[in-house]
Design an enzyme around this catalytic site. Structure first.
Site, PDB file in Angstrom:
ATOM      1  N   GLU A  10       0.882  -1.104  -0.026  1.00 54.09           N
ATOM      2  CA  GLU A  10       0.109  -0.080   0.167  1.00 54.09           C
ATOM      3  C   GLU A  10       1.032   1.314  -0.033  1.00 54.09           C
ATOM      4  O   GLU A  10       1.346   1.614   1.150  1.00 54.09           O
ATOM      5  CB  GLU A  10      -0.847  -0.095   1.283  1.00 54.09           C
ATOM      6  CG  GLU A  10      -2.099  -1.081   1.390  1.00 54.09           C
ATOM      7  CD  GLU A  10      -2.971  -0.895   0.400  1.00 54.09           C
ATOM      8  OE1 GLU A  10      -3.484   0.377  -0.079  1.00 54.09           O
ATOM      9  OE2 GLU A  10      -3.536  -2.016   0.057  1.00 54.09           O
TER      10      GLU A  10
ATOM     11  N   CYS B 273      -2.179   9.633   2.560  1.00 48.56           N
ATOM     12  CA  CYS B 273      -1.720   9.208   1.326  1.00 48.56           C
ATOM     13  C   CYS B 273      -2.772   9.499   0.099  1.00 48.56           C
ATOM     14  O   CYS B 273      -2.359   9.535  -0.982  1.00 48.56           O
ATOM     15  CB  CYS B 273      -1.627   7.403   1.451  1.00 48.56           C
ATOM     16  SG  CYS B 273      -3.135   6.810   2.448  1.00 48.56           S
TER      17      CYS B 273
HETATM   18  P1  NAD Z   1       8.169   4.595   4.926  1.00 52.67           P
HETATM   19  O1  NAD Z   1       8.092   3.890   3.627  1.00 52.67           O
HETATM   20  O2  NAD Z   1       9.360   5.705   5.506  1.00 52.67           O
HETATM   21  O3  NAD Z   1       7.886   3.747   6.417  1.00 52.67           O
HETATM   22  C1  NAD Z   1       6.945   2.799   6.366  1.00 52.67           C
HETATM   23  C2  NAD Z   1       7.465   1.541   7.127  1.00 52.67           C
HETATM   24  O4  NAD Z   1       8.799   1.038   6.640  1.00 52.67           O
HETATM   25  C3  NAD Z   1       7.859   2.030   8.633  1.00 52.67           C
HETATM   26  O5  NAD Z   1       7.423   0.995   9.563  1.00 52.67           O
HETATM   27  C4  NAD Z   1       9.329   1.875   8.537  1.00 52.67           C
HETATM   28  O6  NAD Z   1       9.863   1.738   9.992  1.00 52.67           O
HETATM   29  C5  NAD Z   1       9.729   1.063   7.558  1.00 52.67           C
HETATM   30  N1  NAD Z   1      10.861   1.545   6.809  1.00 52.67           N
HETATM   31  C6  NAD Z   1      11.557   2.748   6.468  1.00 52.67           C
HETATM   32  N2  NAD Z   1      12.575   2.591   5.869  1.00 52.67           N
HETATM   33  C7  NAD Z   1      12.875   1.579   5.813  1.00 52.67           C
HETATM   34  C8  NAD Z   1      14.092   0.509   5.028  1.00 52.67           C
HETATM   35  N3  NAD Z   1      15.084   1.370   4.589  1.00 52.67           N
HETATM   36  N4  NAD Z   1      13.895  -0.529   5.209  1.00 52.67           N
HETATM   37  C9  NAD Z   1      13.046  -1.308   5.727  1.00 52.67           C
HETATM   38  N5  NAD Z   1      11.989  -0.705   6.457  1.00 52.67           N
HETATM   39  C10 NAD Z   1      12.005   0.478   6.201  1.00 52.67           C
HETATM   40  O7  NAD Z   1       6.685   5.484   4.949  1.00 52.67           O
HETATM   41  P2  NAD Z   1       6.100   6.530   5.914  1.00 52.67           P
HETATM   42  O8  NAD Z   1       6.809   7.638   5.965  1.00 52.67           O
HETATM   43  O9  NAD Z   1       5.960   5.881   7.421  1.00 52.67           O
HETATM   44  O10 NAD Z   1       4.788   6.687   5.225  1.00 52.67           O
HETATM   45  C11 NAD Z   1       4.535   7.669   4.125  1.00 52.67           C
HETATM   46  C12 NAD Z   1       4.461   7.135   2.903  1.00 52.67           C
HETATM   47  O11 NAD Z   1       3.266   6.176   2.930  1.00 52.67           O
HETATM   48  C13 NAD Z   1       3.784   7.984   1.888  1.00 52.67           C
HETATM   49  O12 NAD Z   1       4.398   7.648   0.593  1.00 52.67           O
HETATM   50  C14 NAD Z   1       2.257   7.627   1.759  1.00 52.67           C
HETATM   51  O13 NAD Z   1       1.608   7.872   0.560  1.00 52.67           O
HETATM   52  C15 NAD Z   1       2.559   6.328   2.021  1.00 52.67           C
HETATM   53  N6  NAD Z   1       1.224   5.815   2.632  1.00 52.67           N
HETATM   54  C16 NAD Z   1       0.298   4.845   1.944  1.00 52.67           C
HETATM   55  C17 NAD Z   1      -0.811   4.528   2.425  1.00 52.67           C
HETATM   56  C18 NAD Z   1      -1.784   3.529   1.712  1.00 52.67           C
HETATM   57  O14 NAD Z   1      -2.605   3.048   2.255  1.00 52.67           O
HETATM   58  N7  NAD Z   1      -1.434   3.410   0.524  1.00 52.67           N
HETATM   59  C19 NAD Z   1      -1.194   4.865   3.753  1.00 52.67           C
HETATM   60  C20 NAD Z   1      -0.251   5.636   4.247  1.00 52.67           C
HETATM   61  C21 NAD Z   1       0.851   6.181   3.652  1.00 52.67           C
END
Ligand code: NAD
Length: 453
Positions: free
Chosen positions: A207, A241
């Site tokens: 997602e 998002c």
């Molecule tokens: P992110 O990708 O930075 O982090 C998400 C998760 O991944 C966290 O739990 C984090 O600990 C982990 N993570 C971060 N970097 C990592 C790495 N290098 N390796 C492994 N795991 C890692 O995202 P965010 O900042 O938490 O959220 C924002 C993004 O999420 C935006 O792009 C937004 O559009 C998207 N989003 C999508 C939905 C949806 O339902 N489609 C909902 C909310 C947010």
């Protein structure tokens, strides 16, 4: 980590989670635990980014209660063995599809709706009969701790547990063997998760995010359109998002659109730093966002406060697709407004970027509706509305291409955590010899006739 995953695998192998009453009971326990902890949950999220009780209830907890209610009610239907037709070739067999849980599932959450994005996939996983390891986002630290506390106090870790941590811990988790990974977050990290999952051929739901457009045509109801765009954009300080990322407005109504959007921001009390307006989650995002604001393009807003991580709702005009604000998902309270002259031009502009998670169209024209729905590929969206499609559990929620793969909510969520096992069940009282060796011209003739059906 390994110990807990092994314990979950052993527990899954007892088949206890396959019992429908067990699943319904666990969902009830989760509902009760969330309801009893509402005070703690409100307090934690307010500490993390000033999210109010109103917003926390309406955009997080209420959706979870609805999900639990729906799953508990529909589980009997969703888990039913489905009979399908067999065809004359296999007469007198019967055929059916059995929904079965996948096993030990990993759910990785994002920070922007920390309760909803952590627990909604968990509810679907439990309804489908799996065990769950939940890794909430580490950015809202108080919220992550509250989630962990609630789960640890109410569930056996061999069934459902929380593992807190950041990038390093998540990468370690991704090295383990799971039967399903459900990830919510950025496209960049989505790729890391997908690669890690490939190592064990683990099925994934991703997602992700992207730049979701709002197209405003010249013959829309401008007052309502502006109101709904402003609400959807600045909800959660733009950290949603499916928020409209940018607006494509018909050139003939650009000035009206800009002025009414400004007035709407002021009247919805979004305009000044106040208790209704959330903080930007951390300094990194605050800096990233402030760099996107080109002072000469500000139509309204632009005020910032680094100490409180506040960014005033900002409208930018005369924006082009080459500007910094159009190079990545904004994920903050900045609204770029770009004009177009024909609907074909607007569609081409949207299609020049990766497929968005959402798309919003504001129009009264059925012709334009049909054209946009036919010519733009996007995860999900709405006509004359923003964001609210997420509240209808009958609409599978997810992205396409760079905005994600797979979907969930309602029955789609159950399916995301389920394998559909196909079975043909054949009695032995009839066993025509036609397919067996040795083959003869007569059998071939007969086979040709049978295979027509
Ligand atoms: P992110 O990708 O930075 O982090 C998400 C998760 O991944 C966290 O739990 C984090 O600990 C982990 N993570 C971060 N970097 C990592 C790495 N290098 N390796 C492994 N795991 C890692 O995202 P965010 O900042 O938490 O959220 C924002 C993004 O999420 C935006 O792009 C937004 O559009 C998207 N989003 C999508 C939905 C949806 O339902 N489609 C909902 C909310 C947010």
């Amino acid at each position: 980590m390994k110990q807990i995953i092994n314990a979950q695998r052993n527990f899954f192998n007892t088949h206890a989670t396959k019992n429908i009453h067990f699943r319904r009971k666990q969902l009830k326990i989760l509902e009760k635990a969330l309801k009893q902890s509402e005070g703690l949950l409100h307090e934690a999220i307010y500490k993390d980014f000033k999210k109010s009780e109103f917003d926390n209830y309406s955009t997080e907890l209420s959706l979870l209660y609805k999900d639990i209610k729906e799953a508990r009610k529909m589980i009997f239907k969703w888990t039913r063995k489905e009979k399908v037709s067999t065809g004359i070739l296999n007469f007198p067999a019967s055929s059916y599809i059995i929904p079965e849980p996948l096993g030990v599932c990993l759910v990785i959450g994002a920070w922007n709706y920390p309760y909803q994005l952590s627990f909604a996939p968990v509810i679907a996983a439990i309804a489908a009969g799996n065990t769950v390891v939940l890794k909430p986002s580490e950015l809202p630290a108080n919220t992550a701790a509250a989630i962990s506390k609630i789960v640890k106090e109410n569930f056996d870790p061999a069934f459902f547990t929380v593992m807190e941590g950041g990038v390093e811990e998540t990468q370690e988790l991704l090295k383990q063997k799971f039967d399903k990974i459900f990830f919510t977050g950025s496209t960049k990290v989505g790729k890391i998760v997908y690669k890690a999952a490939a190592e064990n051929l683990t099925p994934v739901t991703l997602e992700l995010g992207g730049k979701s457009p709002a197209i405003v045509t010249e013959n829309c109801n401008l007052k309502i359109s502006v109101k709904r765009i402003v609400w959807g954009k600045f909800l959660n300080a733009g950290q949603t998002c499916i928020a409209p990322d940018y607006v494509l407005v018909h050139k003939s109504i650009e000035q009206q659109f800009l002025e009414q959007t400004k007035q709407e921001i002021i009247s919805q009390h979004f305009a000044f730093e106040n208790d209704n307006f959330l903080q930007i989650i951390n300094n990194g995002n605050f800096e990233r966002l402030t760099k996107m604001i080109q002072p000469e393009k500000i139509y309204f807003g632009g005020e910032t406060n680094a100490e409180t991580r506040y960014i005033q709702p900002t409208i930018m005009q005369n924006v082009s697709f080459d500007d910094p604000v159009m190079q990545e998902e904004i994920f903050g309270p900045i609204l770029p407004v770009i004009t177009y002259e024909t609907i074909e031009e607007a569609i081409a502009k949207v299609n020049s970027l990766p497929k968005p998670l959402s798309c919003y169209l504001f129009t009264k024209s059925n012709f334009v509706k049909k054209k946009v729905l036919n010519e733009i590929s996007f995860g999900g969206g709405a006509i004359n509305e923003t964001v609210m499609h997420i509240t209808n559990a009958n609409l599978p929620f997810g992205g396409v291409g760079f905005s994600g793969t797979g979907n969930y909510h309602g029955e789609a969520g159950f399916k995301a955590f389920t394998h559909f096992k196909s079975v043909m069940d054949k009695p032995t009282w009839l066993d025509p010899s036609i397919r067996y060796y040795p083959h003869t011209p007569f059998r071939l003739k007969l086979m040709r006739w049978f295979l027509k059906f």
